[in-house]
Write a protein that holds these residues in place. Structure first.
Motif, short mmCIF file in Angstrom:
data_model
loop_
_atom_site.label_atom_id
_atom_site.label_comp_id
_atom_site.label_asym_id
_atom_site.label_seq_id
_atom_site.Cartn_x
_atom_site.Cartn_y
_atom_site.Cartn_z
N PHE A 134 0.84 -1.19 0.00
CA PHE A 134 0.00 0.00 0.00
C PHE A 134 0.88 1.25 0.00
N GLU A 135 0.47 2.22 -0.80
CA GLU A 135 1.24 3.47 -0.86
C GLU A 135 0.41 4.63 -0.32
N GLY A 136 1.08 5.76 -0.15
CA GLY A 136 0.36 6.98 0.19
C GLY A 136 -0.09 7.08 1.63
N ARG A 137 0.67 6.45 2.54
CA ARG A 137 0.29 6.56 3.96
C ARG A 137 0.59 7.97 4.46
N GLU B 266 3.66 -4.48 9.88
CA GLU B 266 5.08 -4.65 10.22
C GLU B 266 5.86 -3.36 9.98
N ASP B 267 5.65 -2.75 8.82
CA ASP B 267 6.41 -1.56 8.45
C ASP B 267 6.13 -0.37 9.36
N ASN B 268 4.90 -0.33 9.89
CA ASN B 268 4.50 0.85 10.66
C ASN B 268 4.28 0.54 12.14
N ALA B 269 4.76 -0.63 12.56
CA ALA B 269 4.49 -1.09 13.94
C ALA B 269 4.92 -0.08 15.00
N ASP B 270 6.00 0.64 14.73
CA ASP B 270 6.50 1.59 15.72
C ASP B 270 5.51 2.70 16.03
N SER B 271 4.68 3.04 15.06
CA SER B 271 3.73 4.13 15.30
C SER B 271 2.30 3.63 15.54
N ILE B 272 2.09 2.31 15.41
CA ILE B 272 0.73 1.78 15.63
C ILE B 272 0.53 1.48 17.12
N PRO C 279 -18.07 -7.75 -0.77
CA PRO C 279 -16.95 -7.92 0.17
C PRO C 279 -15.64 -7.95 -0.58
N GLY C 280 -14.62 -7.45 0.06
CA GLY C 280 -13.31 -7.49 -0.58
C GLY C 280 -13.10 -6.35 -1.55
N VAL C 281 -14.04 -5.40 -1.58
CA VAL C 281 -13.90 -4.29 -2.51
C VAL C 281 -12.92 -3.25 -1.98
N THR C 282 -12.86 -3.11 -0.66
CA THR C 282 -11.87 -2.19 -0.10
C THR C 282 -10.50 -2.81 -0.32
N ARG C 283 -9.77 -2.29 -1.31
CA ARG C 283 -8.50 -2.90 -1.68
C ARG C 283 -7.30 -2.13 -1.16
N LYS C 284 -7.57 -0.90 -0.69
CA LYS C 284 -6.44 -0.14 -0.15
C LYS C 284 -6.87 0.45 1.19
N ASN D 166 1.77 10.88 6.81
CA ASN D 166 2.87 10.86 7.77
C ASN D 166 2.36 11.22 9.16
N ARG D 167 2.05 10.20 9.94
CA ARG D 167 1.53 10.40 11.29
C ARG D 167 2.33 9.55 12.25
N ASP D 168 2.57 10.08 13.46
CA ASP D 168 3.42 9.31 14.37
C ASP D 168 2.61 8.43 15.33
N ALA D 169 1.28 8.48 15.25
CA ALA D 169 0.46 7.58 16.06
C ALA D 169 -0.72 7.12 15.21
N GLU D 170 -1.02 5.83 15.32
CA GLU D 170 -2.04 5.26 14.43
C GLU D 170 -2.74 4.11 15.15
N VAL D 171 -4.02 3.96 14.83
CA VAL D 171 -4.77 2.77 15.25
C VAL D 171 -5.29 2.12 13.97
N VAL D 172 -4.99 0.83 13.79
CA VAL D 172 -5.45 0.15 12.57
C VAL D 172 -6.59 -0.80 12.87
N LEU D 173 -7.49 -0.95 11.90
CA LEU D 173 -8.56 -1.93 11.98
C LEU D 173 -8.24 -3.05 11.00
N VAL D 174 -8.23 -4.28 11.50
CA VAL D 174 -7.98 -5.43 10.64
C VAL D 174 -9.08 -6.46 10.87
N GLY D 175 -9.24 -7.36 9.93
CA GLY D 175 -10.25 -8.41 10.10
C GLY D 175 -10.71 -8.95 8.77
N ARG D 176 -11.52 -9.99 8.87
CA ARG D 176 -12.07 -10.59 7.66
C ARG D 176 -12.99 -9.61 6.96
N SER D 177 -13.34 -9.97 5.72
CA SER D 177 -14.34 -9.19 5.00
C SER D 177 -15.70 -9.38 5.68
#
Length: 207
Positions: free
Chosen positions: A3-6, A88-94, A41-46, A8-19
């Motif tokens: 994924f591109e275009g994140r 993984e890439d953003n774990a430090d700020s999540i 379902p599965g349409v949110t690709r980014k 630039n924020r130093d704190a983040e909460v992510v939502l993950v889960g099945r469709s």
């Protein structure tokens, strides 16, 4: 392709889960902002990012993974790989990873995968968040459809390697019904998480 275009924020909460577990609905409740999501379902690709200008903070709704009708398996795997890589890439700020599950279906889904000799996605994702030092919070959604609430939540704890009763994990297990705006247990868990990270400035986002 990750994924591109994140933003630039130093704190983040992510939502993950099945469709189809209600991530977008929950995102709307958390941010007060409507996101256009696909009907299928599965349409949110980014990732959908929602950030606040003055504070260096955002909520991110990551694409759903797992079975999606009409979506090729290798594409499903690619989405999951991208989700894992993003975390993984953003774990430090999540500060927290909210694993959204369907309270009514999650036990059956986990057990079905376990019996087939697979590691269930939800269990795998929960363990993965722990491995990368991101605080996992399980938002057990659609609880208005669940009759045997305590029994169901205890069973989920067992499958996630948490010792029941679920009530002692209220910083990790949050029974909610996003569609009805009933998300206070999740907000409470996020408040605990922000305080633990010495980020009282973020409490305003989970009132």
């Amino acid at each position: 392709m990750t994924f591109e275009g994140r933003p630039n924020r130093d704190a983040e909460v992510v939502l993950v889960g099945r469709s189809n577990v209600g991530k977008s609905t929950l995102m709307r409740e958390l941010t007060g902002h409507d996101f256009t999501t696909g009907k299928k379902p599965g349409v949110t690709r980014k990732p959908n990012h929602f950030d606040w200008a003055p504070q260096s903070f955002m909520f991110t709704d990551l694409p759903g993974f797992g079975f999606m009708s009409g979506v090729e398996e290798d594409h499903r795997e690619a989405i999951k790989t991208d989700v894992v890589r993003y975390v993984e890439d953003n774990a430090d700020s999540i500060l927290a990873g909210i694993l959204v599950v369907d309270g009514k279906a999650v036990i059956d889904i986990i057990d079905r995968h376990t019996e087939a000799g697979d590691i269930p996605h939800d269990v795998e994702m929960f363990g993965f968040l722990q491995d990368v030092d991101v605080k996992p919070i399980v938002a057990v959604n659609k609880m208005d459809k669940v009759d045997d609430r305590d029994e169901r939540l205890n069973a989920l704890c067992e499958r996630l390697g948490l010792y029941p009763p679920w009530q002692q994990w209220d910083d990790t297990i949050a029974p909610i019904t996003a569609k009805k705006g009933s998300i206070e247990p999740l907000n409470e868990a996020l408040r605990d998480c922000f305080r633990a990270a010495n980020r009282d400035d973020l409490l305003q986002f989970v009132t």
